[in-house]
Design an enzyme around this catalytic site. Structure first.
Site, short mmCIF file in Angstrom:
data_model
loop_
_atom_site.label_atom_id
_atom_site.label_comp_id
_atom_site.label_asym_id
_atom_site.label_seq_id
_atom_site.Cartn_x
_atom_site.Cartn_y
_atom_site.Cartn_z
N ARG A 107 0.83 -1.21 0.00
CA ARG A 107 0.00 0.00 0.00
C ARG A 107 0.87 1.26 0.00
O ARG A 107 0.45 2.33 -0.43
CB ARG A 107 -0.96 -0.03 1.20
CG ARG A 107 -1.83 1.22 1.31
CD ARG A 107 -3.08 1.00 2.16
NE ARG A 107 -2.85 0.29 3.39
CZ ARG A 107 -2.29 0.80 4.49
NH1 ARG A 107 -1.90 2.07 4.52
NH2 ARG A 107 -2.13 0.06 5.57
N TYR A 158 -18.25 11.99 -16.04
CA TYR A 158 -18.61 10.58 -15.88
C TYR A 158 -19.58 10.46 -14.70
O TYR A 158 -19.43 11.15 -13.68
CB TYR A 158 -17.31 9.77 -15.65
CG TYR A 158 -17.57 8.38 -15.17
CD1 TYR A 158 -18.23 7.46 -15.98
CD2 TYR A 158 -17.15 7.97 -13.91
CE1 TYR A 158 -18.49 6.18 -15.53
CE2 TYR A 158 -17.40 6.69 -13.46
CZ TYR A 158 -18.07 5.80 -14.27
OH TYR A 158 -18.32 4.53 -13.83
N ASP A 191 -9.41 15.56 -16.14
CA ASP A 191 -9.60 14.13 -16.40
C ASP A 191 -9.26 13.90 -17.87
O ASP A 191 -9.98 14.31 -18.77
CB ASP A 191 -11.06 13.74 -16.09
CG ASP A 191 -11.31 12.25 -16.27
OD1 ASP A 191 -10.59 11.62 -17.07
OD2 ASP A 191 -12.25 11.73 -15.64
N LYS A 238 -9.03 2.32 -19.09
CA LYS A 238 -9.42 2.58 -20.48
C LYS A 238 -8.21 2.49 -21.42
O LYS A 238 -7.56 1.47 -21.45
CB LYS A 238 -10.12 3.94 -20.53
CG LYS A 238 -11.17 4.15 -19.40
CD LYS A 238 -12.33 3.23 -19.52
CE LYS A 238 -13.36 3.19 -18.43
NZ LYS A 238 -13.33 4.00 -17.26
C1 PLP Z 1 -13.93 9.99 -18.05
C2 PLP Z 1 -13.93 8.99 -16.92
N1 PLP Z 1 -13.42 9.33 -15.73
C3 PLP Z 1 -13.41 8.48 -14.69
C4 PLP Z 1 -13.96 7.21 -14.79
C5 PLP Z 1 -13.95 6.28 -13.61
O1 PLP Z 1 -12.96 5.31 -13.79
P1 PLP Z 1 -13.03 3.84 -13.17
O2 PLP Z 1 -14.18 3.14 -13.79
O3 PLP Z 1 -11.70 3.25 -13.54
O4 PLP Z 1 -13.20 3.98 -11.70
C6 PLP Z 1 -14.52 6.81 -16.00
C7 PLP Z 1 -15.13 5.49 -16.15
O5 PLP Z 1 -15.76 5.17 -17.13
C8 PLP Z 1 -14.51 7.73 -17.09
O6 PLP Z 1 -15.04 7.42 -18.29
#
Ligand code: PLP
Length: 433
Positions: A71, A135, A211, A236
């Site tokens: 961790r 998201y 992001d 992703k």
């Molecule tokens: C633009 C974006 N940010 C954050 C996230 C969250 O990521 P995670 O699913 O890995 O927790 C996603 C998930 O689809 C996303 O598309």
């Protein structure tokens, strides 16, 4: 020794190389013992043995470098962190390399990264400015969790610079602005460079966090455009093969990295070493995958724009997109994500989703193979119908993550599925699968 020094994994050395070279080589030797193995070992261990009691005490007192407990740091995790540093760190001006450097921390998920970011850097009484379209879980976290900790959640349409200026002047207690560009799922863009300039000129204490999940470090580097922090869902494009759930934060401020590292230790959203090994492997082919994603998406978007069953296509690479010029300025290419409204609302979208053979119906994105999903009933279902409507997320909207298959096969699959919808938005009885 400060946390940031202990956990710092960047090798400035690699920044002189091109992007693809860094993807392959940067970070590969960080934290690894000398060995003749060509690829890195996976340190799938929770703890590390001390040579003696003195070493254990010194490591805890941060008087020596070394690993204690996964961790708090792990060699396999560090390799991927160091690679990400070199990818997001391109062209970042290091005014004072002694005190300013790029460093990354990996998390167990994108949401682990986003929530840690807020928990580490926002205090009761502060305000967070955040993009209106995010998201679904990020939206939910900022709307529902932060106000319980007395952090004001202020929605700002960051696609309009005058709105950013207005919000930053109106909220002197804003300590962070967080936005996606391109956004999930509407593919809107915000101008990172201009927003950073506005924010810093009005309130230098307000951090700019982006992001970068949809664009990746291949298409844009927010830190070089003036942002302080970059966030990724590494689930992703960065890992790219749909094998892991992970997140990352990269920053150019040691104090931010220290605060994030403390939050990681105390809240515990650390990633698994095996996942980080897969992430590192995925990042090695990021440029070649992204090139093909972008190329395919351009073809698919053009096809969808002309299709009689499609109402509207959202793709920043189409000249009809309102942020096409900004995309050309800010991104190296237009990305692999497309959203489109099917004529006929939910029933029509359902028909399309139920008639594909090559594309998989699944949430997530950025995989080598094509995936699509319905934001209103899936990824953005946690938003209220009013908020979805305000963001433009309609009942007929499908989000498509264009894969690296032969583009003709993706197009034929979509064409077939779209012909399953008759004008009224019902499945045509003549099309049987
Ligand atoms: C633009 C974006 N940010 C954050 C996230 C969250 O990521 P995670 O699913 O890995 O927790 C996603 C998930 O689809 C996303 O598309």
């Amino acid at each position: 020794m400060e946390d940031s020094k202990r956990k710092d994994a960047i090798s400035q050395f690699y920044l002189k190389y091109g992007f693809a070279t860094r993807c392959l080589h940067a970070g590969e030797k960080v934290g690894q013992p000398k060995s003749k193995a060509h690829t890195n070992a996976i340190y799938q261990t929770s703890t590390f043995i001390f040579d003696d009691a003195e070493e254990g005490a010194d490591l805890f007192a941060q008087k020596r470098e070394g690993f204690v407990y996964t961790r708090m740091g792990n060699p396999t995790v560090m390799v991927a962190e160091a690679k990400l540093n070199s990818l997001e760190g391109r062209d970042v001006k290091l005014a004072d390399p002694e005190h300013v450097r790029v460093s990354s921390l990996l998390f167990s998920s994108g949401m682990g990264a986003t929530s840690s970011l807020a928990m580490a850097l926002l205090n009761p009484g502060d305000a967070l400015l955040r993009g209106t379209v995010l998201y679904g879980s990020s939206d939910h976290f900022f709307n529902d969790v932060l106000p319980r900790h007395n952090v004001k959640n202020v929605l700002v349409d960051t696609t309009k610079l005058e709105n950013v200026e207005h919000a930053i002047r109106l909220n002197p207690k804003a300590r962070m602005i967080f936005f996606e560009t391109p956004t999930n799922p509407m593919l809107d863009l915000s101008d990172i460079e201009e927003i950073s300039k506005i924010v810093k000129s009005v309130n230098p204490d307000c951090l700019v966090a982006v992001d970068n999940t949809f664009a990746t470090a291949y298409l844009q580097n927010p830190l070089s455009l003036g942002a302080d922090i970059v966030m990724h869902s590494t689930t992703k494009y960065l890992s790219g093969h749909g094998t892991i759930v992970g997140g990352a934060l990269t920053t150019k401020h040691d104090w931010v990295k220290d605060a994030l590292y403390k939050t990681m230790k105390d809240f515990g959203p650390c990633p698994s070493p095996f996942d980080c090994w897969l992430l590192n492997l995925g990042m090695k082919t990021l440029p070649i995958r992204m090139e093909k994603h972008c190329q395919n998406a351009k073809e698919v978007a053009k096809f969808l724009e002309k299709h009689p069953k499609v109402e509207k296509v959202y793709f920043p690479g189409l000249p009809s997109h309102p942020h096409y010029e900004l995309a050309k300025k800010q991104m190296r290419d237009f990305g692999g994500m497309i959203s489109f409204d099917v004529k006929g609302g939910y029933a029509a979208a359902q028909a399309v989703m139920n008639h594909v053979h090559v594309i998989s119906l699944a949430v997530s994105l950025g995989c080598v193979d094509s995936l699509f999903q319905h934001p209103a009933s899936m990824t953005h279902a946690s938003m209220s119908p009013e908020s979805r409507k305000a963001c433009g997320i309609g009942e007929g909207l499908i989000r498509l993550s264009v894969g690296i298959e032969e583009v003709e096969d993706i197009i034929a699959d979509l064409d077939h599925a779209l012909h399953a919808v008759d004008k009224a938005g019902h499945v045509s009885p003549s099309v049987m699968t």
